[in-house]
Scaffold this motif. Structure first.
Motif, PDB file in Angstrom:
ATOM      1  N   UNK A  20       0.192  11.093  -2.491  1.00 49.80           N
ATOM      2  CA  UNK A  20      -0.144  10.421  -3.750  1.00 49.80           C
ATOM      3  C   UNK A  20       1.039   9.658  -4.294  1.00 49.80           C
ATOM      4  N   UNK A  21       2.229  10.269  -4.272  1.00 46.07           N
ATOM      5  CA  UNK A  21       3.392   9.636  -4.860  1.00 46.07           C
ATOM      6  C   UNK A  21       3.819   8.413  -4.063  1.00 46.07           C
ATOM      7  N   UNK A  22       3.726   8.479  -2.749  1.00 43.35           N
ATOM      8  CA  UNK A  22       4.271   7.408  -1.934  1.00 43.35           C
ATOM      9  C   UNK A  22       3.352   6.208  -1.835  1.00 43.35           C
ATOM     10  N   UNK A  23       2.049   6.443  -1.965  1.00 47.71           N
ATOM     11  CA  UNK A  23       1.125   5.345  -1.712  1.00 47.71           C
ATOM     12  C   UNK A  23       0.345   4.940  -2.947  1.00 47.71           C
ATOM     13  N   UNK A  24      -0.387   5.880  -3.567  1.00 47.07           N
ATOM     14  CA  UNK A  24      -1.421   5.506  -4.495  1.00 47.07           C
ATOM     15  C   UNK A  24      -0.915   5.090  -5.875  1.00 47.07           C
ATOM     16  N   UNK A  25       0.286   5.490  -6.262  1.00 51.68           N
ATOM     17  CA  UNK A  25       0.751   5.113  -7.581  1.00 51.68           C
ATOM     18  C   UNK A  25       1.129   3.640  -7.664  1.00 51.68           C
ATOM     19  N   UNK A  26       1.263   2.964  -6.518  1.00 50.39           N
ATOM     20  CA  UNK A  26       1.743   1.591  -6.505  1.00 50.39           C
ATOM     21  C   UNK A  26       0.683   0.591  -6.918  1.00 50.39           C
ATOM     22  N   UNK A  27      -0.579   0.892  -6.666  1.00 53.74           N
ATOM     23  CA  UNK A  27      -1.594  -0.136  -6.888  1.00 53.74           C
ATOM     24  C   UNK A  27      -2.919   0.468  -7.332  1.00 53.74           C
ATOM     25  N   UNK A  28      -3.728  -0.365  -7.966  1.00 51.48           N
ATOM     26  CA  UNK A  28      -5.089   0.010  -8.300  1.00 51.48           C
ATOM     27  C   UNK A  28      -5.941  -0.032  -7.033  1.00 51.48           C
ATOM     28  N   UNK A  29      -7.141   0.509  -7.074  1.00 57.58           N
ATOM     29  CA  UNK A  29      -7.968   0.531  -5.867  1.00 57.58           C
ATOM     30  C   UNK A  29      -8.262  -0.837  -5.263  1.00 57.58           C
TER      31      UNK A  29
END
Length: 442
Positions: A20-29
């Motif tokens: 979650x920290x490395x990928x998903x916090x960077x962008x919206x879906x």
């Protein structure tokens, strides 16, 4: 095979926070970047918002049994005339009807303070308002802010609706007429914020609402932080006390909150009816992040609808669910054109009746003379990194007027009494590392 499955489940559980920290916090879906506004979380200090107007310094008595709406409103109006400031509810209980905050004014509730709502509907004037996807005249809330940019509600005190009388009246009416609508029984919301930008609600308790607990309509940049929202579901059910209703808003962060109510916890609204997508006053909810929250009893932790036309870029993550009927509910209203797209639910643990619920919502169906039934769409919906015990894993049965596409389930560990899944109802369904009752689903 068993050894491989055990290894897979362990890898899934260990990978949740890192992934979650490395990928998903960077962008919206949809791939668009998440702005720094969402990751910059600072509590507002009332001392930085101007002069403090402690209501007991301006003629408001320390009397929990007397309605003092006029006296409290005079303090708000005084702060407005003096250029703004913070209206402070000190320790103690103060009863009031509808209060209206003005530009450059704020509300602060000291620890031990209770702003208690009157249970007489006469203390809530009927005004142009918004309810259930309609612009109409309706009763004011206990706390109201209209076009108050920068409005804040802060402090460790409580806004208490004191609404048992309204709940009992509603259920008495529903007993007389099981098909009665919510609007037939007059009862106020707790907080209504309309056309306000840069709003922050923090640390307070919002309890015992008569109707919806907090309603944000046509707002931009709203943060609800560490707020405790509660209305009971027993012994008397508090009807339709949604914790947070987001209605045609852009950029909303809900973080660190506890939500337990007798309806949906977080509901995304925006309009209803066969031509709702063409009517002024309706609109989309875009860029909504819900994180680090605890969900107690509720009909659903996150709900799209039922009065919604377009929800895009919705993230719910890093949350625990303990008594929810559903984790994600997509209410497909057959009399309203709807588009729910780019929704991601991830890093969820706990227990619920259903993980995903997608079915037509036919209550108060009304095509208003439209000859055809409008189509509704749910597209790019992903559930990732979830550990859940539930009764029904995949509670999905769309009608011919609901089009579901591009669903992704990834890294799910689910125990479910009903493990059935019908992949044919979704056009483009990806399942990766999905284990239900210790069996991989392909």
């Amino acid at each position: 095979m068993k050894t491989r499955l055990v290894a897979l489940l362990c890898a899934v559980m260990m990978s949740i926070p890192i992934w979650a920290q490395k990928v998903e916090k960077a962008s919206f879906p949809d791939g668009s970047p998440i702005s720094n506004w969402f990751t910059t979380v600072r509590k507002v200090s009332p001392d930085q918002l101007g002069k403090r107007y402690v209501i007991t310094d301006y003629g408001v008595g320390s009397d929990s049994t007397r309605v003092q709406t006029e006296a409290i409103q005079k303090v708000i109006d005084l702060a407005t005339r003096k250029g703004g400031g913070v209206v402070v509810i000190p320790e103690g209980t103060f009863m009031s009807g509808a209060l209206f905050f003005k530009p450059k004014t704020h509300l602060h509730l000291a620890e031990g303070a209770v702003l208690k709502g009157s249970n007489d509907i006469a203390d809530y004037p009927k005004l142009p308002s918004r309810m259930e996807g309609q612009n109409l005249d309706y009763f004011a809330a206990l706390v109201n802010a209209y076009q108050v940019d920068g409005f804040t509600i802060s402090g460790k005190g409580t806004i208490d609706g004191n609404e048992l009388r309204f709940w009992e009246a509603f259920w008495a009416r529903r007993k007389e007429n099981p098909n009665c609508t919510n609007l037939e029984v007059s009862r106020p919301r707790l907080v209504f914020i309309w056309k306000c930008n840069n709003v922050q609600v923090q640390d307070v308790k919002l309890h015992n609402a008569g109707f919806w607990t907090s309603h944000f309509y046509q707002c931009t940049n709203v943060k609800v932080l560490d707020t405790h929202i509660y209305s009971p579901y027993k012994p008397v059910k508090a009807p339709s006390t949604d914790a947070i209703d987001i209605d045609a808003c852009t950029n909303v962060l809900i973080k660190g909150c506890y939500l337990s109510v007798n309806d949906d916890a977080i509901a995304l609204k925006g309009g209803k009816g066969p031509w709702a997508d063409r009517q002024p006053g309706n609109g989309a909810n875009t860029n909504i992040i819900i994180e680090d929250c605890e969900f107690g009893f509720c009909h659903s932790a996150l709900t799209c609808g039922s009065e919604a036309i377009h929800n895009r870029n919705i993230i719910m993550r890093n949350c625990h669910v303990s008594e929810a009927d559903r984790v994600l509910w997509l209410k497909m209203r057959p009399d309203t054109p709807q588009l729910y797209e780019y929704i991601r639910v991830e890093n969820i643990k706990g227990q619920a009746h259903s993980l995903l619920y997608v079915k037509p919502w036919t209550q108060f169906f009304d095509l208003q003379g439209r000859p055809d039934i409008p189509l509704s769409y749910s597209d790019h919906v992903s559930l990732k990194n979830i550990e859940l015990t539930c009764d029904t894993f995949f509670d999905v049965a769309p009608s011919e007027h609901n089009k579901l596409s591009n669903f992704t389930f990834e890294n799910l560990v689910v125990d479910s009494k009903n493990a059935a899944i019908d992949k044919t109802v979704v056009n483009g369904f990806t399942l990766k590392n999905v284990a239900v009752n210790h069996k991989l689903i392909e």
